[in-house]
Scaffold this motif. Structure first.
Motif, PDB file in Angstrom:
ATOM      1  N   THR A  31      73.208 -18.994 -20.718  1.00 47.89           N
ATOM      2  CA  THR A  31      74.441 -18.378 -20.231  1.00 47.89           C
ATOM      3  C   THR A  31      74.822 -18.914 -18.856  1.00 47.89           C
ATOM      4  N   ILE A  32      73.835 -19.005 -17.961  1.00 47.48           N
ATOM      5  CA  ILE A  32      74.110 -19.533 -16.618  1.00 47.48           C
ATOM      6  C   ILE A  32      74.585 -20.983 -16.702  1.00 47.48           C
ATOM      7  N   PHE A  33      73.964 -21.764 -17.593  1.00 45.78           N
ATOM      8  CA  PHE A  33      74.382 -23.162 -17.759  1.00 45.78           C
ATOM      9  C   PHE A  33      75.838 -23.247 -18.204  1.00 45.78           C
ATOM     10  N   LEU A  34      76.237 -22.405 -19.173  1.00 45.91           N
ATOM     11  CA  LEU A  34      77.615 -22.445 -19.671  1.00 45.91           C
ATOM     12  C   LEU A  34      78.608 -22.071 -18.575  1.00 45.91           C
ATOM     13  N   VAL A  35      78.274 -21.036 -17.796  1.00 46.16           N
ATOM     14  CA  VAL A  35      79.175 -20.615 -16.723  1.00 46.16           C
ATOM     15  C   VAL A  35      79.325 -21.725 -15.683  1.00 46.16           C
ATOM     16  N   LEU A  36      78.210 -22.316 -15.284  1.00 46.43           N
ATOM     17  CA  LEU A  36      78.269 -23.389 -14.281  1.00 46.43           C
ATOM     18  C   LEU A  36      78.993 -24.610 -14.822  1.00 46.43           C
ATOM     19  N   TRP A  37      78.812 -24.903 -16.124  1.00 46.14           N
ATOM     20  CA  TRP A  37      79.487 -26.065 -16.699  1.00 46.14           C
ATOM     21  C   TRP A  37      80.992 -25.854 -16.737  1.00 46.14           C
ATOM     22  N   GLY A  76      91.598 -21.826 -15.640  1.00 52.85           N
ATOM     23  CA  GLY A  76      92.082 -20.515 -16.048  1.00 52.85           C
ATOM     24  C   GLY A  76      90.961 -19.626 -16.550  1.00 52.85           C
ATOM     25  N   VAL A  77      90.046 -20.196 -17.328  1.00 51.09           N
ATOM     26  CA  VAL A  77      88.903 -19.427 -17.822  1.00 51.09           C
ATOM     27  C   VAL A  77      88.045 -18.954 -16.654  1.00 51.09           C
ATOM     28  N   THR A  78      87.882 -19.797 -15.652  1.00 49.15           N
ATOM     29  CA  THR A  78      87.091 -19.409 -14.474  1.00 49.15           C
ATOM     30  C   THR A  78      87.745 -18.247 -13.743  1.00 49.15           C
ATOM     31  N   ILE A  79      89.069 -18.279 -13.624  1.00 52.28           N
ATOM     32  CA  ILE A  79      89.781 -17.186 -12.963  1.00 52.28           C
ATOM     33  C   ILE A  79      89.557 -15.872 -13.709  1.00 52.28           C
ATOM     34  N   VAL A  80      89.508 -15.943 -15.035  1.00 53.05           N
ATOM     35  CA  VAL A  80      89.264 -14.737 -15.832  1.00 53.05           C
ATOM     36  C   VAL A  80      87.818 -14.268 -15.672  1.00 53.05           C
ATOM     37  N   MET A  81      86.867 -15.207 -15.586  1.00 51.91           N
ATOM     38  CA  MET A  81      85.449 -14.855 -15.548  1.00 51.91           C
ATOM     39  C   MET A  81      84.999 -14.275 -14.219  1.00 51.91           C
ATOM     40  N   VAL A  82      85.550 -14.785 -13.127  1.00 54.52           N
ATOM     41  CA  VAL A  82      85.011 -14.471 -11.803  1.00 54.52           C
ATOM     42  C   VAL A  82      84.943 -12.966 -11.525  1.00 54.52           C
TER      43      VAL A  82
END
Length: 280
Positions: free
Chosen positions: A25-31, A251-257
Motif C-alpha cells: 500500500t505504501i509503495f502504491l501511494v508513493l508511486w 488529481g488522485v493525489t489531491i483526493v488521497m492526501v
C-alpha cells in the motif's frame, strides 16, 4: 502462560501478511505521488525512477485548469456539513435508543440496522424524484441531505453500541442531583461519548470524501461537482486530449492526501473509540 509453537506460527504468518500488505500500500501511494511529478514521456519511459526535475506544474494545471480547486471546496463543504449534521442527529438518537425504555425501541433500532443493508443503487430513482420535487436536484444542499440520510443508520448503530457500553452510575448520580434528561445527556454522557463520536466522524468523513455513485447520479453541473466527479471528468477528457496521465495522478493525489492525513493523525483516537465501544 507462554504461547505455543502453533500460536507463534500463526502470529508470525499474520504479521508477515500485514507487513506485506502495508508495504504494498505504501509503495502504491508513493508511486502515485512520484508519477504525478513526472512528464508523460518520463512516466512511460522510466515509470519506477524518481523524477529528476519534479513537475509541480501538473498540480497547478489540475487545480486551476481542471477546476480541482472548486471541486475540493465543494467536497469539503458537503462532507463537513454532512458529518456535523450526522453527529447532531445521531448522538441524541443513539443515546435514547441505548438508554430509553419505551415501547418499540427494539423495533426502531432494528429499523436502522435494516437500513444499513439497503443497496445504494436501489435508492437512485426515488432520490432523483424526491429531490426534483423539492427543487434540490443538482445542488450541494440536496447532496448533503442525501449523504446525511444514507449514513445515518450506520452512525446510529455504532453510537448506540458505544452508549450502551458506558456505565449508568454517573447518570443515576446526575438524576439524583436534579438534572433533567437533556442535562444528563449534554453534561454527562456526551463528554464520555467523545471517542465514539470522533470514530464515526472519521469513518463517515473518509467514506463520503471518496463517495462517487450518489454524486454521479445527483450532480451534473460543473460548478457543483465533487472531487470524485472531478477525477471522472478528467479521465473522460483524456480520451480526447491525448492522455495527461501525470495530471490524472496529481488529481488522485489531491483526493488521497486528506484521508491519509486523517488516518495518520487520528487513527489512534479512532481505534480507541472502536475498542471502547466494544467493551461492555
Amino acid at each position: 502462560m507462554r504461547p505455543s509453537t502453533q500460536q507463534r506460527l500463526h502470529r508470525g504468518i499474520a504479521w508477515i501478511i500485514l507487513a506485506g500488505w502495508g508495504a504494498f500500500t505504501i509503495f502504491l501511494v508513493l508511486w502515485v505521488i512520484m508519477a504525478s511529478l513526472k512528464s508523460t514521456r518520463s512516466l512511460f519511459g522510466k515509470p519506477f525512477e524518481f523524477p529528476s526535475s519534479p513537475a509541480f506544474i501538473n498540480y497547478s494545471k489540475v487545480w486551476v485548469t481542471s477546476h480541482f480547486g472548486e471541486y475540493f471546496l465543494n467536497s469539503l463543504l458537503v462532507v463537513t456539513a454532512s458529518v456535523i449534521g450526522l453527529l447532531a442527529v445521531a448522538l441524541p438518537a443513539a443515546y435514547v435508543l441505548s438508554r430509553g425504555k419505551f415501547r418499540g425501541r427494539k423495533a426502531l433500532l432494528n429499523f436502522f440496522i435494516f437500513g444499513m443493508g439497503i443497496p445504494i443503487p436501489l435508492l437512485f430513482i426515488p432520490l432523483v424524484v424526491m429531490l426534483s420535487e423539492i427543487g434540490l436536484i443538482d445542488t450541494l444542499t440536496g447532496l448533503t441531505l442525501v449523504y446525511l440520510s444514507v449514513s445515518l443508520p450506520f452512525t446510529i448503530y455504532v453510537l448506540q453500541g458505544f452508549f450502551s457500553s458506558l456505565p449508568t452510575d454517573l447518570e443515576s448520580a446526575a438524576v439524583i442531583d436534579g438534572c433533567s434528561d437533556w442535562q444528563v445527556f449534554w453534561h454527562v454522557m456526551l463528554p464520555l461519548a467523545t471517542p465514539g463520536a470522533a470514530t464515526v466522524a472519521i469513518l463517515n468523513f473518509v467514506g463520503l470524501w471518496n463517495e462517487y455513485q450518489i454524486s454521479l447520479v445527483l450532480i451534473s453541473a460543473q460548478e457543483n461537482r465533487t472531487l470524485s466527479l472531478g477525477i471522472y471528468s478528467l479521465i473522460t477528457s483524456m480520451q480526447y486530449s491525448g492522455g495527461n496521465w501525470p495530471g490524472l495522478f496529481a488529481g488522485v493525489t489531491i483526493v488521497m492526501v486528506p484521508t491519509i492525513l486523517i488516518y495518520i493523525f487520528l487513527s489512534d483516537r479512532m481505534i480507541s473509540g472502536i475498542t471502547m465501544g466494544g467493551v461492555k
